[in-house]
Motif scaffolding. Structure first.
Motif, mmCIF file in Angstrom:
data_model
loop_
_atom_site.group_PDB
_atom_site.id
_atom_site.type_symbol
_atom_site.label_atom_id
_atom_site.label_comp_id
_atom_site.label_asym_id
_atom_site.label_seq_id
_atom_site.Cartn_x
_atom_site.Cartn_y
_atom_site.Cartn_z
ATOM 1 N N GLY A 135 12.938 7.714 -24.508
ATOM 2 C CA GLY A 135 11.680 7.279 -23.913
ATOM 3 C C GLY A 135 11.736 5.881 -23.334
ATOM 4 N N GLY B 28 10.451 4.569 -27.971
ATOM 5 C CA GLY B 28 10.767 5.798 -27.249
ATOM 6 C C GLY B 28 11.617 6.794 -27.996
ATOM 7 N N ASN C 185 5.430 4.313 -28.170
ATOM 8 C CA ASN C 185 5.898 5.590 -27.631
ATOM 9 C C ASN C 185 4.698 6.385 -27.115
ATOM 10 O OD1 ASN C 185 7.561 7.673 -26.928
ATOM 11 N ND2 ASN C 185 8.217 8.180 -29.003
#
Length: 294
Positions: free
Chosen positions: A25, A237, A266
């Motif tokens: 991410g 992420g 995230n």
């Protein structure tokens, strides 16, 4: 989000040490997307021929020849390893931590941390590196830099490497692009002659070379030296594919240390167990926007 930003800034500024755990991410936030316009710009010929719609799927396709396999993979490697990320999220993250006692563990294989200025002695790439070949057997535990091979392969297909490292189509677009590379460019092991493969953890053939083991030891030394301190576990992420590498250890280490702080940034996946809620900050937003605000 402003209250969260203030709380985040205070936690990072007051920490004795910061352990960054980064997943896919983070690179997605930096613009390294594997589908959509970025995929279609460089892989429209493969998409038309084989009907897959993202780079990840194309990496698993059983191409009939090594020449076609490496045509695909050389583009994939070059775009995600040797081209600069479109957005400066890694550089902004480095500005936040460069004067702190930090370490990075990441499942990403795109080398973005080192390209942004992070000290390579404070990085542990657990799942490999797009920039390395290994024997596909493997007959020995060594990896090889692949940049020159990859550059030759993408240029032989007809792509143009610009002065800034960017990759461009020729003037006549995909009409001037080949979907194969010359047989002499297919990488082969210098020891046994078998085809080379990527140094990416996909199965039990993954090579953990000398550099990998040294990085693993440095990571363990950092954990041992900071586990009881005022440490921030900064998770960026990380999804649910391999939670045992970063996410679950970060939760456990936070739980074991009352002075620790767990931070998760995230978009769509910022969660925390109730056992460490009081030690945690979760931000459900784009990483780049959050880091930029910090």
């Amino acid at each position: 989000m402003m209250e969260e930003i203030i709380e985040l800034k205070h936690a990072l500024d007051s920490a004795d040490s910061i352990l960054i755990g980064a997943g896919a991410g983070l690179s997605t936030s930096a613009g390294f997307t594997y589908s959509g316009s970025r995929f279609q710009k460089y892989f429209s010929d493969f998409e038309k021929k084989y009907s897959f719609h993202d780079m990840y799927s194309g990496g698993f396709y059983p191409y009939k020849t090594l020449e076609e396999n490496w045509a695909y993979w050389s583009r994939m490697i070059y775009l995600n390893r040797f081209v600069k990320a479109p957005l400066s999220v890694y550089e902004k993250l480095f500005e936040l931590v460069k004067y702190k006692n930090y370490f990075v563990i990441t499942t990403n294989v795109d080398h973005c941390f080192q390209k942004a200025g992070f000290d390579k002695e404070r990085l542990f790439y657990t799942q490999g590196d797009y920039g390395l070949f290994q024997c596909s057997e493997p007959c020995h535990k060594k990896t090889y830099d692949n940049q020159l091979f990859v550059e030759k392969m993408v240029m032989e297909q007809g792509f143009v490497i610009q002065d800034d490292g960017g990759l461009e189509l020729p003037k006549n677009g995909f009409e001037g692009i080949k979907m194969t590379v010359p047989s002499e460019l297919v990488p082969r092991c210098p020891v046994c002659g078998k085809p080379m493969s990527m140094n990416l953890r996909a199965d039990d053939t993954f090579v953990e070379d000398e550099g990998w083991h040294k990085a693993a030891l440095r990571y363990q030394d950092f954990l041992n030296g900071n586990k009881d301190r005022n440490i921030v576990y900064l998770e960026l992420g990380v999804g649910g594919n391999t939670p045992g590498i970063i996410k679950y250890p970060f939760w456990n280490m936070t739980y074991s240390n009352p002075k620790a702080k767990y931070i998760c940034i995230n978009k769509g996946e910022a969660v925390v167990p109730k056992e460490i809620e009081n030690q945690s900050i979760c931000v459900n937003n784009d990483i780049y926007e959050v880091i930029k605000s910090l």
